[in-house]
Write an enzyme that holds these catalytic residues in place. Structure first.
Site, PDB file in Angstrom:
ATOM      1  CE1 TYR A  20       1.200  -0.354   4.352  1.00  0.00           C
ATOM      2  CE2 TYR A  20       0.201   1.809   4.380  1.00  0.00           C
ATOM      3  CZ  TYR A  20       1.016   0.869   4.960  1.00  0.00           C
ATOM      4  OH  TYR A  20       1.657   1.148   6.141  1.00  0.00           O
TER       5      TYR A  20
ATOM      6  NE  ARG B  15       6.932   4.119   0.454  1.00  0.00           N
ATOM      7  CZ  ARG B  15       6.662   4.928   1.468  1.00  0.00           C
ATOM      8  NH1 ARG B  15       7.605   5.229   2.357  1.00  0.00           N
ATOM      9  NH2 ARG B  15       5.463   5.443   1.621  1.00  0.00           N
TER      10      ARG B  15
ATOM     11  NE  ARG C 292      -6.093 -19.333   3.834  1.00  0.00           N
ATOM     12  CZ  ARG C 292      -5.145 -20.116   4.322  1.00  0.00           C
ATOM     13  NH1 ARG C 292      -5.035 -21.366   3.940  1.00  0.00           N
ATOM     14  NH2 ARG C 292      -4.280 -19.638   5.223  1.00  0.00           N
TER      15      ARG C 292
ATOM     16  CG  HIS D  18       0.361 -20.930   2.272  1.00  0.00           C
ATOM     17  ND1 HIS D  18      -0.780 -21.632   2.595  1.00  0.00           N
ATOM     18  CD2 HIS D  18       0.792 -20.371   3.423  1.00  0.00           C
ATOM     19  CE1 HIS D  18      -1.020 -21.495   3.880  1.00  0.00           C
ATOM     20  NE2 HIS D  18      -0.078 -20.727   4.414  1.00  0.00           N
TER      21      HIS D  18
ATOM     22  CE  LYS E  18       3.229   3.095   3.073  1.00  0.00           C
ATOM     23  NZ  LYS E  18       3.310   3.193   4.526  1.00  0.00           N
TER      24      LYS E  18
ATOM     25  CD  GLU F  81      10.187   1.508  10.299  1.00  0.00           C
ATOM     26  OE1 GLU F  81      10.096   2.505   9.572  1.00  0.00           O
ATOM     27  OE2 GLU F  81       9.992   0.348   9.888  1.00  0.00           O
TER      28      GLU F  81
ATOM     29  CG  LEU G  34       8.380   2.277   4.588  1.00  0.00           C
ATOM     30  CD1 LEU G  34       8.169   1.056   3.691  1.00  0.00           C
ATOM     31  CD2 LEU G  34       7.044   2.933   4.878  1.00  0.00           C
TER      32      LEU G  34
HETATM   33  N1  PLP Z   1       7.770   3.596   8.907  1.00  0.00           N
HETATM   34  C1  PLP Z   1       6.646   2.868   8.875  1.00  0.00           C
HETATM   35  C2  PLP Z   1       6.628   1.519   9.503  1.00  0.00           C
HETATM   36  C3  PLP Z   1       5.492   3.379   8.263  1.00  0.00           C
HETATM   37  O1  PLP Z   1       4.350   2.650   8.233  1.00  0.00           O
HETATM   38  C4  PLP Z   1       5.534   4.676   7.706  1.00  0.00           C
HETATM   39  C5  PLP Z   1       4.353   5.261   7.064  1.00  0.00           C
HETATM   40  O2  PLP Z   1       3.298   4.673   7.008  1.00  0.00           O
HETATM   41  C6  PLP Z   1       6.735   5.405   7.765  1.00  0.00           C
HETATM   42  C7  PLP Z   1       7.839   4.820   8.364  1.00  0.00           C
HETATM   43  C8  PLP Z   1       6.829   6.775   7.184  1.00  0.00           C
HETATM   44  O3  PLP Z   1       6.761   6.723   5.772  1.00  0.00           O
HETATM   45  P1  PLP Z   1       6.223   7.950   4.932  1.00  0.00           P
HETATM   46  O4  PLP Z   1       7.079   9.118   5.305  1.00  0.00           O
HETATM   47  O5  PLP Z   1       6.429   7.531   3.511  1.00  0.00           O
HETATM   48  O6  PLP Z   1       4.794   8.150   5.281  1.00  0.00           O
END
Ligand code: PLP
Length: 284
Positions: free
Chosen positions: A33, A52, A100, A102, A147, A180, A205
């Site tokens: 997403y 991304r 379904r 895997h 993501k 993070e 991310l």
């Molecule tokens: N880290 C994670 C785990 C996230 O889910 C997000 C945003 O959803 C971010 C960092 C920040 O990313 P962005 O600046 O692209 O929103």
């Protein structure tokens, strides 16, 4: 006005918008997403979000549901149909619906869902007074650079933060280093004024907001180092902050109850925050 979503080729009121019960997003969290900010009806840093998205899709070997030109039309159309001036547009791509099992289905068509909604401007007090974070063990998988919609550790972490009266939970890896937040990137400013954030390895991310802040830091000539930092180092830092599409940049003034610096938003974070708002308004 009823909200309109784009689902598998159609613009539909939310009540009617649905995906198949055997969609692999629902069955396996087999999807990715993006969340893009909308400012004055325009998409902020759209190109970085789409880059991304393509990276996430390629890593999971999911085909793009349509070309970028068509996708940009759909994103704008959903924003327009929902009359969103300031808000977000959300897009999700899954591997599609299939019986379904895997292993990848032989012939599934990727599902694309796009929604958009207005958001209230964040409470200005968060920016003026700063926010608290707690720290929690990072229990996620080893590909947090993708993501993915598989967000249950992030959901649990954010809930833990809320129940502790904090805005966010900073996740800590097995070496005691902060990776993070559950939906944000983590930053500190050291006592010598260097901005530090973890390098975009597979443990985080690579935030689009993070990349925009990098550009501002380079342009303004501040010192930046991409490296991990521990909870102790963060608590002893001069400043700390977090970034994301929906939070923008927020100063972190308490970590696990300990004040960061003087327990107030620091000057460098506030400058970066103002510069980020200017960037979002300008690129939108
Ligand atoms: N880290 C994670 C785990 C996230 O889910 C997000 C945003 O959803 C971010 C960092 C920040 O990313 P962005 O600046 O692209 O929103």
């Amino acid at each position: 006005m009823s909200r309109i979503a784009y689902v598998a080729g159609q613009y539909l009121p939310h009540r009617q918008a649905a995906v198949h019960i055997e969609d692999r997003g629902f069955q396996f969290a087999d999807g990715v997403y993006e969340v893009i900010s909308v400012v004055d009806g325009h998409l902020v840093d759209e190109a970085l979000h789409l880059a991304r998205l393509h990276r996430s899709l390629a890593e999971l070997r999911i085909a793009a549901p349509m070309g970028d030109t068509a996708l940009k039309v759909v994103l704008r159309e959903v924003v327009r149909r929902n009359d969103v001036d300031t808000g977000i547009v959300y897009l999700q791509v899954t591997r599609g619906a299939a019986s379904r099992e895997h292993a990848f289905p032989k012939s599934a068509k990727p599902t694309l869902v796009v929604t958009s909604r207005r958001t209230k401007p964040p409470d200005p007090r968060l920016g003026e007074e700063g926010i608290a974070v707690i720290t929690i063990p990072d229990i996620r998988w080893q590909r947090c650079d993708i993501k993915s919609v598989a967000l249950i550790p992030n959901v649990l972490g954010k809930q833990q933060a809320r129940e502790a009266g904090a805005y966010e939970a900073w996740q800590v890896d097995r070496d005691g280093q902060i990776t993070e937040g559950t939906s944000t990137n983590a930053w500190i400013v050291t006592v010598d004024g260097t901005v530090v954030t973890r390098a975009a390895d597979t443990a985080i991310l690579n935030g689009v907001t993070r990349l925009a802040i990098f550009d501002i830091i380079r342009r303004e000539g501040y010192r930046l180092v991409e490296r991990p930092f521990t909870v102790e180092e963060a608590k002893a830092a001069r400043e700390a902050f977090l970034t994301s599409t929906t939070a923008d940049l927020l100063p972190v003034v308490r970590i696990d109850g300990s004040p960061v610096g003087e327990g107030r938003p620091g000057p460098l974070g506030q400058k970066l925050r103002a510069a980020y708002f200017a960037h979002a308004a300008a690129v939108a």
